[in-house]
Scaffold this motif. Structure first.
Motif, PDB file in Angstrom:
ATOM      1  N   ASN A   1       0.546   1.920  12.622  1.00 13.68           N
ATOM      2  CA  ASN A   1      -0.317   1.222  11.690  1.00 13.68           C
ATOM      3  C   ASN A   1      -1.789   1.508  11.962  1.00 13.68           C
ATOM      4  O   ASN A   1      -2.212   1.655  13.109  1.00 13.68           O
ATOM      5  N   HIS A   2      -2.548   1.602  10.917  1.00 15.07           N
ATOM      6  CA  HIS A   2      -4.000   1.718  11.033  1.00 15.07           C
ATOM      7  C   HIS A   2      -4.585   0.813   9.972  1.00 15.07           C
ATOM      8  O   HIS A   2      -4.068   0.743   8.848  1.00 15.07           O
ATOM      9  N   GLU A   3      -5.653   0.112  10.296  1.00 16.99           N
ATOM     10  CA  GLU A   3      -6.205  -0.838   9.320  1.00 16.99           C
ATOM     11  C   GLU A   3      -6.653  -0.107   8.054  1.00 16.99           C
ATOM     12  O   GLU A   3      -6.702  -0.674   6.966  1.00 16.99           O
ATOM     13  N   LYS A   4      -6.975   1.176   8.197  1.00 14.28           N
ATOM     14  CA  LYS A   4      -7.352   1.963   7.035  1.00 14.28           C
ATOM     15  C   LYS A   4      -6.120   2.767   6.582  1.00 14.28           C
ATOM     16  O   LYS A   4      -5.686   3.699   7.261  1.00 14.28           O
ATOM     17  N   TYR A   5      -5.561   2.393   5.443  1.00 12.61           N
ATOM     18  CA  TYR A   5      -4.290   3.029   5.055  1.00 12.61           C
ATOM     19  C   TYR A   5      -4.441   4.524   4.820  1.00 12.61           C
ATOM     20  O   TYR A   5      -3.481   5.289   4.941  1.00 12.61           O
TER      21      TYR A   5
ATOM     22  N   ASN B   1       0.808  -1.230   0.000  1.00 12.61           N
ATOM     23  CA  ASN B   1       0.000   0.000   0.000  1.00 12.61           C
ATOM     24  C   ASN B   1       0.836   1.273   0.000  1.00 12.61           C
ATOM     25  O   ASN B   1       0.303   2.363   0.130  1.00 12.61           O
ATOM     26  N   GLY B   2       2.137   1.115  -0.111  1.00 15.81           N
ATOM     27  CA  GLY B   2       3.035   2.276  -0.027  1.00 15.81           C
ATOM     28  C   GLY B   2       2.688   3.359  -1.017  1.00 15.81           C
ATOM     29  O   GLY B   2       2.574   4.543  -0.667  1.00 15.81           O
ATOM     30  N   SER B   3       2.523   2.976  -2.293  1.00 17.22           N
ATOM     31  CA  SER B   3       2.280   4.029  -3.290  1.00 17.22           C
ATOM     32  C   SER B   3       0.872   4.595  -3.167  1.00 17.22           C
ATOM     33  O   SER B   3       0.626   5.753  -3.505  1.00 17.22           O
ATOM     34  N   ASN B   4      -0.083   3.802  -2.674  1.00 18.04           N
ATOM     35  CA  ASN B   4      -1.414   4.354  -2.386  1.00 18.04           C
ATOM     36  C   ASN B   4      -1.314   5.453  -1.346  1.00 18.04           C
ATOM     37  O   ASN B   4      -1.924   6.509  -1.455  1.00 18.04           O
ATOM     38  N   ILE B   5      -0.526   5.161  -0.323  1.00 16.05           N
ATOM     39  CA  ILE B   5      -0.387   6.121   0.773  1.00 16.05           C
ATOM     40  C   ILE B   5       0.274   7.400   0.268  1.00 16.05           C
ATOM     41  O   ILE B   5      -0.201   8.508   0.550  1.00 16.05           O
TER      42      ILE B   5
ATOM     43  N   ARG C   1       0.090  -5.315   9.265  1.00 13.88           N
ATOM     44  CA  ARG C   1      -0.045  -4.452  10.445  1.00 13.88           C
ATOM     45  C   ARG C   1       1.198  -3.599  10.651  1.00 13.88           C
ATOM     46  O   ARG C   1       1.477  -3.131  11.746  1.00 13.88           O
ATOM     47  N   SER C   2       1.922  -3.384   9.558  1.00 12.44           N
ATOM     48  CA  SER C   2       3.203  -2.702   9.682  1.00 12.44           C
ATOM     49  C   SER C   2       3.033  -1.204   9.881  1.00 12.44           C
ATOM     50  O   SER C   2       2.108  -0.587   9.348  1.00 12.44           O
ATOM     51  N   ASP C   3       3.987  -0.622  10.625  1.00 11.83           N
ATOM     52  CA  ASP C   3       4.059   0.832  10.729  1.00 11.83           C
ATOM     53  C   ASP C   3       4.720   1.388   9.467  1.00 11.83           C
ATOM     54  O   ASP C   3       5.284   0.652   8.655  1.00 11.83           O
ATOM     55  N   LEU C   4       4.675   2.720   9.352  1.00  8.73           N
ATOM     56  CA  LEU C   4       5.244   3.408   8.190  1.00  8.73           C
ATOM     57  C   LEU C   4       6.371   4.323   8.650  1.00  8.73           C
ATOM     58  O   LEU C   4       6.229   5.037   9.637  1.00  8.73           O
ATOM     59  N   LEU C   5       7.500   4.284   7.932  1.00 12.11           N
ATOM     60  CA  LEU C   5       8.613   5.188   8.244  1.00 12.11           C
ATOM     61  C   LEU C   5       8.698   6.258   7.171  1.00 12.11           C
ATOM     62  O   LEU C   5       8.603   5.969   5.987  1.00 12.11           O
TER      63      LEU C   5
ATOM     64  N   ARG D   1      -5.930   6.613   6.640  1.00  8.32           N
ATOM     65  CA  ARG D   1      -5.671   7.354   7.886  1.00  8.32           C
ATOM     66  C   ARG D   1      -4.178   7.507   8.118  1.00  8.32           C
ATOM     67  O   ARG D   1      -3.713   8.545   8.578  1.00  8.32           O
ATOM     68  N   MET D   2      -3.432   6.489   7.776  1.00  6.18           N
ATOM     69  CA  MET D   2      -1.972   6.610   7.908  1.00  6.18           C
ATOM     70  C   MET D   2      -1.477   7.716   6.984  1.00  6.18           C
ATOM     71  O   MET D   2      -0.591   8.495   7.339  1.00  6.18           O
ATOM     72  N   ALA D   3      -2.045   7.784   5.800  1.00  4.54           N
ATOM     73  CA  ALA D   3      -1.636   8.816   4.844  1.00  4.54           C
ATOM     74  C   ALA D   3      -1.960  10.206   5.380  1.00  4.54           C
ATOM     75  O   ALA D   3      -1.146  11.133   5.302  1.00  4.54           O
ATOM     76  N   HIS D   4      -3.161  10.392   5.932  1.00  2.00           N
ATOM     77  CA  HIS D   4      -3.544  11.716   6.441  1.00  2.00           C
ATOM     78  C   HIS D   4      -2.662  12.115   7.616  1.00  2.00           C
ATOM     79  O   HIS D   4      -2.299  13.288   7.774  1.00  2.00           O
ATOM     80  N   GLN D   5      -2.309  11.139   8.442  1.00  2.00           N
ATOM     81  CA  GLN D   5      -1.441  11.463   9.580  1.00  2.00           C
ATOM     82  C   GLN D   5      -0.040  11.832   9.095  1.00  2.00           C
ATOM     83  O   GLN D   5       0.624  12.715   9.657  1.00  2.00           O
ATOM     84  N   THR D   6       0.396  11.168   8.030  1.00  2.00           N
ATOM     85  CA  THR D   6       1.684  11.522   7.428  1.00  2.00           C
ATOM     86  C   THR D   6       1.637  12.948   6.902  1.00  2.00           C
ATOM     87  O   THR D   6       2.545  13.751   7.130  1.00  2.00           O
ATOM     88  N   ALA D   7       0.592  13.272   6.173  1.00  2.00           N
ATOM     89  CA  ALA D   7       0.459  14.619   5.616  1.00  2.00           C
ATOM     90  C   ALA D   7       0.411  15.652   6.737  1.00  2.00           C
ATOM     91  O   ALA D   7       0.987  16.733   6.629  1.00  2.00           O
TER      92      ALA D   7
END
Lengths: 428, 274
Positions: A134-138, A51-55, A111-115, A140-146
């Motif tokens: 990690n969040h089951e909804k990728y 899901n990296g490129s989706n994020i 369930r991996s975290d993102l660096l 949300r991880m993207a929004h937190q990154t932004a």
């Protein structure tokens, strides 16, 4: 210093990107490049891993929507190696942007975290790094990154990991259906929480994001409800004679300011949500409506035509005199207050537009470009406004404009007629 | 000559002063059209007064005269109701023949026109065309429309040949003033409601899409209230009318043009159980 430069420039740039679901083609509009100096150029390298490129796509879209970044395609960063490999300063300094972001999923596990790391082009060095849980909804991880990138590079708290609500309308005029919808702040993953054959309007988020107040005509008359988003249960808060409208939550979540015409003409009241006790605030023969609380919880901004046409006024919750706060133009209404700012509807030469006003100086800038723009709602950081506008072929669309007016985007929604948008608080 | 000059000067100044003070209070609450919301909502009252020329209280005498006319079968029982009419509201409450209202503008109390009838009067007096048109002529009012007033059946609501079939009134931009071309149609609805006391009408107010939504709800309520006051001035009891304000949420037509907008600035008279 970059940040200060960007903040002190105010060049109007219109960047419209239509955001459709994958089944529609994307439409590109002209981009006026004259204002690009005031934004930070940023390259988001596609993130590695599941899901990296989706994020990274979602991160890029968020930063573009904020109006403070210009997303630069990663082909302008030739030779840039993926995260985990050392940074070559020479290659980095050749990138035609101010920053480069690299990222990767820590493991292959779902369930991996993102660096993430942010690289500073001018210095040729890594500026910051962080780990997103990690969040089951990728998304949300993207929004937190932004949010992290935005905060780090502008000093303003990011508001991408937030929600919106709106009313979507389906069907022909004689056979309409109204849906109260909750979605991500970029319009994705909409969820219907109320369906009705009669209008729903004016949904407002409680500060804990767990309840919505709204007006529904399901019973044949307007009633203000408070609905718990976890349980789906709701209670009627006011169903008095006449208008029950414009609910707005107090910052402590205990009261709703509302507009009721039970005593003859629309006035602003406070309702104690726990016990229904009513306190009247305004006393005029005019229309008093559209209350919005100030962040200190001690006063309310509202619309009144007591001076002859709609203007914004401020009244303390202890009652007393209302003080006018808009003095430009003959129509100012529907304030959304966050901190020291208010977004409002202003009519200028017959056109209705969104303006953002400083509550202490009373100076305001028009930020939208339509002729029938209305229903503004500020993001919790005051840096973006969601509102209703019209485009060809659709009755009502939602758009987000940055408070500096430099980014303007139509939001994805499955409705041809979407209205009454409202922005939630920060999701903790 | 000096005296007449003085008299003229005095009367002019009195007029000027009363004119000024009216303007002062009206100025405080002007809407964009320069008319106080209170004044707009009660324009219906003014229209009533302008049309009939007399204050409603004087009409009670005329109605009494009609009751005492020979040939009315239930005259005795009828007159006892009316006899009580001058000082009190007859049988009490809102269901009586004579019907009170208070003008929101001047605060004067008055008697409305022909009200609805509950018991005590025979069938030939109830809803009869004769009663209606007698009353009308006593007030020097020209009835118009198909078949005059007062003789509607319930199904006439759907009869395109009657004024009752028309159930929408339209408004100018930013206005809640009822246009004179709508008077006859509203009069027909008033007559109908007074004849059928079990029927309630929903007065649904609407605005065009320009401007903010909740403010438009309030504007549309002013329109619905203007229609309510007009009908009330014709003698329709409060309990038979309901106002609902939809703002811009339920347009009749879509489109961003003056023509579409004009069709959305309206009050609909909706009957659901008749």
């Amino acid at each position: 210093m970059m940040i200060k430069m960007m903040q002190s420039m105010r060049v109007v740039l219109l960047m419209c990107v239509f955001w459709f679901s994958p089944s529609y083609a994307e439409i590109e509009l002209e981009i006026d490049k004259s204002g690009t100096n005031s934004q930070l150029g940023i390259v988001i390298m596609p993130f590695a891993g599941r899901n990296g490129s989706n994020i990274s796509s979602v991160v890029e879209a968020d930063l573009k929507r904020s109006g403070r970044f210009k997303a630069v395609n990663f082909r302008h960063a030739p030779g840039m190696t993926p995260m985990g490999t050392p940074v070559n300063p020479a290659i980095l300094r050749r990138v035609k942007a101010d920053y480069v972001v690299r990222g990767k999923m820590l493991t292959n596990n779902p369930r991996s975290d993102l660096l993430i790391e942010i690289l500073n082009v001018a210095s040729g060095r890594r500026e910051a790094g962080f780990r997103v849980a990690n969040h089951e909804k990728y998304r949300r991880m993207a929004h937190q990154t932004a949010d992290f990138i935005y905060h780090r590079l502008t000093g303003i708290r990011g508001a991408f990991d937030t929600l919106i609500t709106y009313v979507g309308v389906r069907g022909a005029i004689k056979n309409r259906e109204y849906h109260l919808v909750v979605a991500d702040s970029d319009g994705h993953d909409p969820e219907i929480i109320v369906k009705s054959k009669e209008p729903i309007m004016s949904a407002s988020w409680a500060p804990d994001n767990e309840r919505l107040a709204y007006v529904s005509f399901e019973s044949g008359r307007p009633v203000i409800y408070v609905q718990d988003l976890r349980t789906g249960r709701r209670q009627a808060v006011s169903s008095r004679k006449g208008i029950n409208g414009a609910p707005a939550w107090s910052p402590n979540g205990r009261y709703l300011a509302v507009s009721l015409s039970v005593e003859g003409n629309p006035e602003v009241y406070m309702v104690d949500v726990a016990n229904g006790r009513l306190k009247r605030l305004t006393k005029s023969r005019a229309i008093d409506t559209e209350p919005s609380w100030e962040s200190n919880g001690r006063s309310i901004v509202f619309t009144s035509d007591r001076g002859g046409s709609p203007q914004l006024y401020r009244i303390p919750i202890t009652g007393g005199r209302a003080q006018r706060i808009t003095f430009t133009g003959r129509y100012n209404s529907d304030a959304s207050v966050v901190g020291a700012k208010a977004a409002l509807v202003r009519r200028e030469e017959g056109r209705f537009r969104i303006a953002v006003m400083d509550l202490s100086s009373h100076e305001a800038d028009i930020v939208s470009k339509g002729a029938l723009d209305e229903a503004p709602s500020l993001a919790p950081n005051g840096a973006m406004v969601i509102y209703e506008t019209r485009t060809r072929g659709k009755k009502g669309v939602l758009a987000v404009v940055s408070d500096n007016g430099l980014s303007s985007q139509v939001l994805h929604s499955p409705y041809n007629d979407a209205r009454h948008p409202s922005w939630s608080s920060y999701l903790r | 000559m000096k005296v007449t000059n003085l008299a003229i000067a005095l009367s002019v100044s009195v007029l000027a002063i009363t004119g000024c003070s009216q303007q002062q209070s009206a100025k405080a609450n002007k809407n964009a059209k320069g008319i106080s919301p209170m004044l707009q909502a009660s324009n219906a009252q003014k229209a009533y007064a302008n049309r009939f020329g007399t204050l409603p209280s004087s009409s009670s005498n005329n109605v009494k005269a009609r009751v005492n006319s020979p040939g009315s079968g239930a005259g005795s029982s009828g007159s006892s109701t009316f006899g009580a009419g001058s000082g009190t509201s007859g049988k009490g409450g809102r269901d009586t023949f004579m019907h009170d209202y208070t003008s929101p503008l001047t605060g004067t109390k008055g008697r409305g026109g022909r009200g609805s009838v509950t018991g005590g009067l025979s069938q030939d007096r109830r809803g009869g065309a004769a009663g209606g048109s007698n009353y009308s002529s006593l007030l020097n009012r020209t009835t118009s429309g198909a078949g005059g007033s007062g003789s509607y059946t319930r199904s006439d609501l759907k009869n395109p040949k009657t004024l009752l079939a028309k159930k929408v009134v339209y408004f100018e931009y930013d206005s809640s003033t009822i246009r004179s071309e709508d008077f006859d149609m509203l009069d027909a609805h008033a007559d109908f409601l007074k004849d059928y006391t079990d029927i309630t009408v929903r007065l649904e107010g609407h605005a065009d899409e320009r401007g903010s939504r909740e403010y438009n709800v309030a504007l549309s309520e002013q329109r619905a209230q203007a229609v309510l006051w007009y009908l009330k001035g014709k003698g329709v009891p409060d309990k038979q009318m309901e106002t609902i304000a939809y703002g811009e949420e339920k347009p009749a037509v879509s489109g961003e043009s003056e023509r579409s907008w004009a069709k959305n600035r309206r009050v609909e008279l909706n009957y659901y159980r008749y």
